[in-house]
Write a protein that holds these residues in place. Structure first.
Motif, mmCIF file in Angstrom:
data_model
loop_
_atom_site.group_PDB
_atom_site.id
_atom_site.type_symbol
_atom_site.label_atom_id
_atom_site.label_comp_id
_atom_site.label_asym_id
_atom_site.label_seq_id
_atom_site.Cartn_x
_atom_site.Cartn_y
_atom_site.Cartn_z
ATOM 1 N N UNK A 11 0.855 -1.189 0.000
ATOM 2 C CA UNK A 11 0.000 0.000 0.000
ATOM 3 C C UNK A 11 0.888 1.235 0.000
ATOM 4 N N UNK A 12 0.667 2.128 -0.958
ATOM 5 C CA UNK A 12 1.470 3.350 -1.039
ATOM 6 C C UNK A 12 1.530 3.861 -2.467
ATOM 7 N N UNK A 13 2.392 4.838 -2.726
ATOM 8 C CA UNK A 13 2.508 5.390 -4.078
ATOM 9 C C UNK A 13 3.219 4.415 -5.019
ATOM 10 N N UNK A 14 2.839 4.436 -6.294
ATOM 11 C CA UNK A 14 3.622 3.687 -7.283
ATOM 12 C C UNK A 14 3.633 4.424 -8.614
ATOM 13 N N UNK A 15 4.696 4.164 -9.380
ATOM 14 C CA UNK A 15 4.923 4.852 -10.651
ATOM 15 C C UNK A 15 5.347 3.812 -11.690
ATOM 16 N N UNK A 26 0.723 7.229 -9.383
ATOM 17 C CA UNK A 26 -0.395 6.941 -8.479
ATOM 18 C C UNK A 26 0.027 7.319 -7.063
ATOM 19 N N UNK A 27 -0.623 8.329 -6.506
ATOM 20 C CA UNK A 27 -0.241 8.811 -5.172
ATOM 21 C C UNK A 27 -0.571 7.822 -4.066
ATOM 22 N N UNK A 28 -1.635 7.061 -4.255
ATOM 23 C CA UNK A 28 -2.002 6.085 -3.220
ATOM 24 C C UNK A 28 -2.712 4.904 -3.880
ATOM 25 N N UNK A 46 -9.232 1.521 0.834
ATOM 26 C CA UNK A 46 -9.619 1.748 2.233
ATOM 27 C C UNK A 46 -8.877 0.718 3.083
ATOM 28 N N UNK A 47 -7.951 1.184 3.908
ATOM 29 C CA UNK A 47 -7.126 0.260 4.701
ATOM 30 C C UNK A 47 -7.957 -0.588 5.646
ATOM 31 N N UNK A 48 -9.103 -0.063 6.076
ATOM 32 C CA UNK A 48 -9.956 -0.819 7.012
ATOM 33 C C UNK A 48 -10.497 -2.096 6.377
ATOM 34 N N UNK A 49 -10.564 -2.076 5.023
ATOM 35 C CA UNK A 49 -11.111 -3.252 4.316
ATOM 36 C C UNK A 49 -10.063 -4.328 4.066
#
Length: 433
Positions: A11-15, A26-28, A46-49
């Motif tokens: 989970x995080x940014x990727x390019x 992609x910022x998130x 959504x991190x909760x999911x």
């Protein structure tokens, strides 16, 4: 090599790049990896999911990029890194390269060098390497074994050379074909999905037409990749013309041998004629741009915009040890500088930018090697070959002294980062650094 869990979520940014060479930032996001492949990608998750123990949440200074693809590197030449750049290609080969390459009958020496090569390239973010190995089959197998053990995706090319030399650094045609067949069999016995053979005639000055035709036939029968050199140096181009006067061009020599396919990569291609570009486009054959060695050995400035306008697939190579670094980041910078120099010398010439060279080092390289359906960017179904980049490591050159956008941090990494900023490397979902 430590194995990652069968399932992992990042989970995080990727390019990454798309087929048109456009940069996708992609910022998130969330990339779900299962059995080494990307099984799902979610933007703004959504991190909760997320209910999975194997979640890696990237920090504010980190982002993911696809692993780098080095489409042309001579594993045997690493001990000569940084030596002999006062010479040009043909003299450099005779003075430094061939004497070193003859040492690989010593299998302990081979193992020591190849362990270093694979370790260094992985450390620099190379997840796929297209290696020129050795003339000697046993040494070439050792390279395959080392790459498999360390978890690197690799094409291993046992070199073929049958033109007689006074130092006996060649094989007869019969030996060459016997050795290459045995090499292919022995490499398959490593039983690694990451390691593949690649047919490797050194170049047209090292092989006669009989051998090249046999190698072309073998590649076709076994559906194998092919790698060699083309039009690297003006003296070399003249020598090929003298040796093969019946053919109109250097590329035509390879075509007559059946060596130009959609799975062929030709290193350099500085002095290709317009007719050769038409031929390469028809055969869907790739050129591998090796800007560092083209400069170090004073071979010339390759105009990759000309290749692009002729719809030629282009990958990037470090070309160690013609090139002075086994880092693809360094090759990207060399490509930028060569293109900028050309723009200063020519009218109405647009230099390539950081997005272009990043594409060449990732999805462009994958397309050159006809494996863009497997690796090169982040798409569901592709292998998870990826780097976690951190632009704020304590001992690195980069910093977060002021706030920057994700794309600005990416630019910093391309222009000024190094292996210290590559904090984790994944190949087929397995953590190898």
């Amino acid at each position: 090599m430590s194995q990652s869990a069968r399932e992992k979520i990042f989970v995080g940014p990727f390019i990454h790049s798309n087929e048109q060479g456009e940069l996708i930032v992609v910022d998130r996001g969330m990339i779900h990896v299962k059995n080494g492949k990307i099984s799902n990608i979610v933007i703004n998750p959504n991190l909760d999911d997320i209910k999975n123990e194997s979640v890696s949440v990237l920090s504010n200074s980190q982002f993911l990029v696809p692993g780098f693809i080095d489409c042309h590197i001579h594993a045997v030449q690493l001990p000569n890194l940084g030596v002999g750049y006062d010479k040009q290609l043909l003299e450099w080969l005779e003075t430094y390269t061939f004497p070193l390459e003859k040492k690989y009958t010593d299998e302990k020496f081979a193992e020591r060098v190849f362990n270093t090569v694979v370790q260094q390239t992985i450390k620099s973010g190379t997840t796929t390497a297209c290696y020129f190995a050795s003339l000697y089959p046993k040494a070439s197998i050792i390279l395959g074994q080392v790459a498999a053990n360390k978890g690197q995706r690799a094409f291993i090319g046992k070199i073929s050379m049958n033109v007689k030399r006074s130092d006996n650094y060649y094989e007869t045609t019969e030996q060459s074909i016997e050795n290459i067949n045995k090499f292919i069999e022995d490499l398959a016995k490593l039983n690694s999905p990451l390691i593949k053979p690649i047919i490797t005639p050194r170049f047209a000055l090292s092989c006669d037409m009989t051998l090249m035709k046999k190698l072309g036939k073998l590649a076709k029968e076994k559906n194998l990749h092919i790698q060699t050199h083309v039009s690297e140096n003006q003296d070399e181009v003249k020598a090929v013309k003298n040796n093969f006067p019946e053919y109109p061009s250097y590329a035509a020599v390879y075509d007559a041998a059946g060596l130009l396919t959609n799975k062929t990569v030709l290193a350099h291609g500085i002095y290709l004629t317009d007719n050769e570009l038409v031929l390469l486009n028809e055969r869907d054959t790739a050129i591998i741009h090796c800007p560092s060695s083209n400069t170090c050995l004073k071979s010339g400035l390759c105009d990759i915009q000309r290749l692009k306008s002729n719809r030629i697939k282009i990958g990037l190579g470090t070309d160690v040890s013609g090139g002075q670094s086994c880092s693809i980041l360094d090759a990207m910078r060399s490509a930028l500088q060569v293109s900028i120099h050309l723009s200063l010398m020519k009218d109405n010439y647009k230099a390539v930018n950081y997005k272009d060279v990043f594409h060449m080092a990732t999805l462009g390289g994958a397309a050159a090697l006809a494996m863009d359906n497997q690796v090169g960017n982040f798409e569901v179904g592709k292998e998870f070959d990826a780097l976690i980049v951190d632009t704020d490591v304590s001992d690195g050159l980069l910093n977060n002294l002021q706030s920057s956008t994700l794309e600005e941090r990416f630019q910093k990494f391309i222009y000024s980062g190094d292996d210290r900023n590559i904090i984790e490397v994944y190949i087929s979902g397995c953590k190898v650094k």
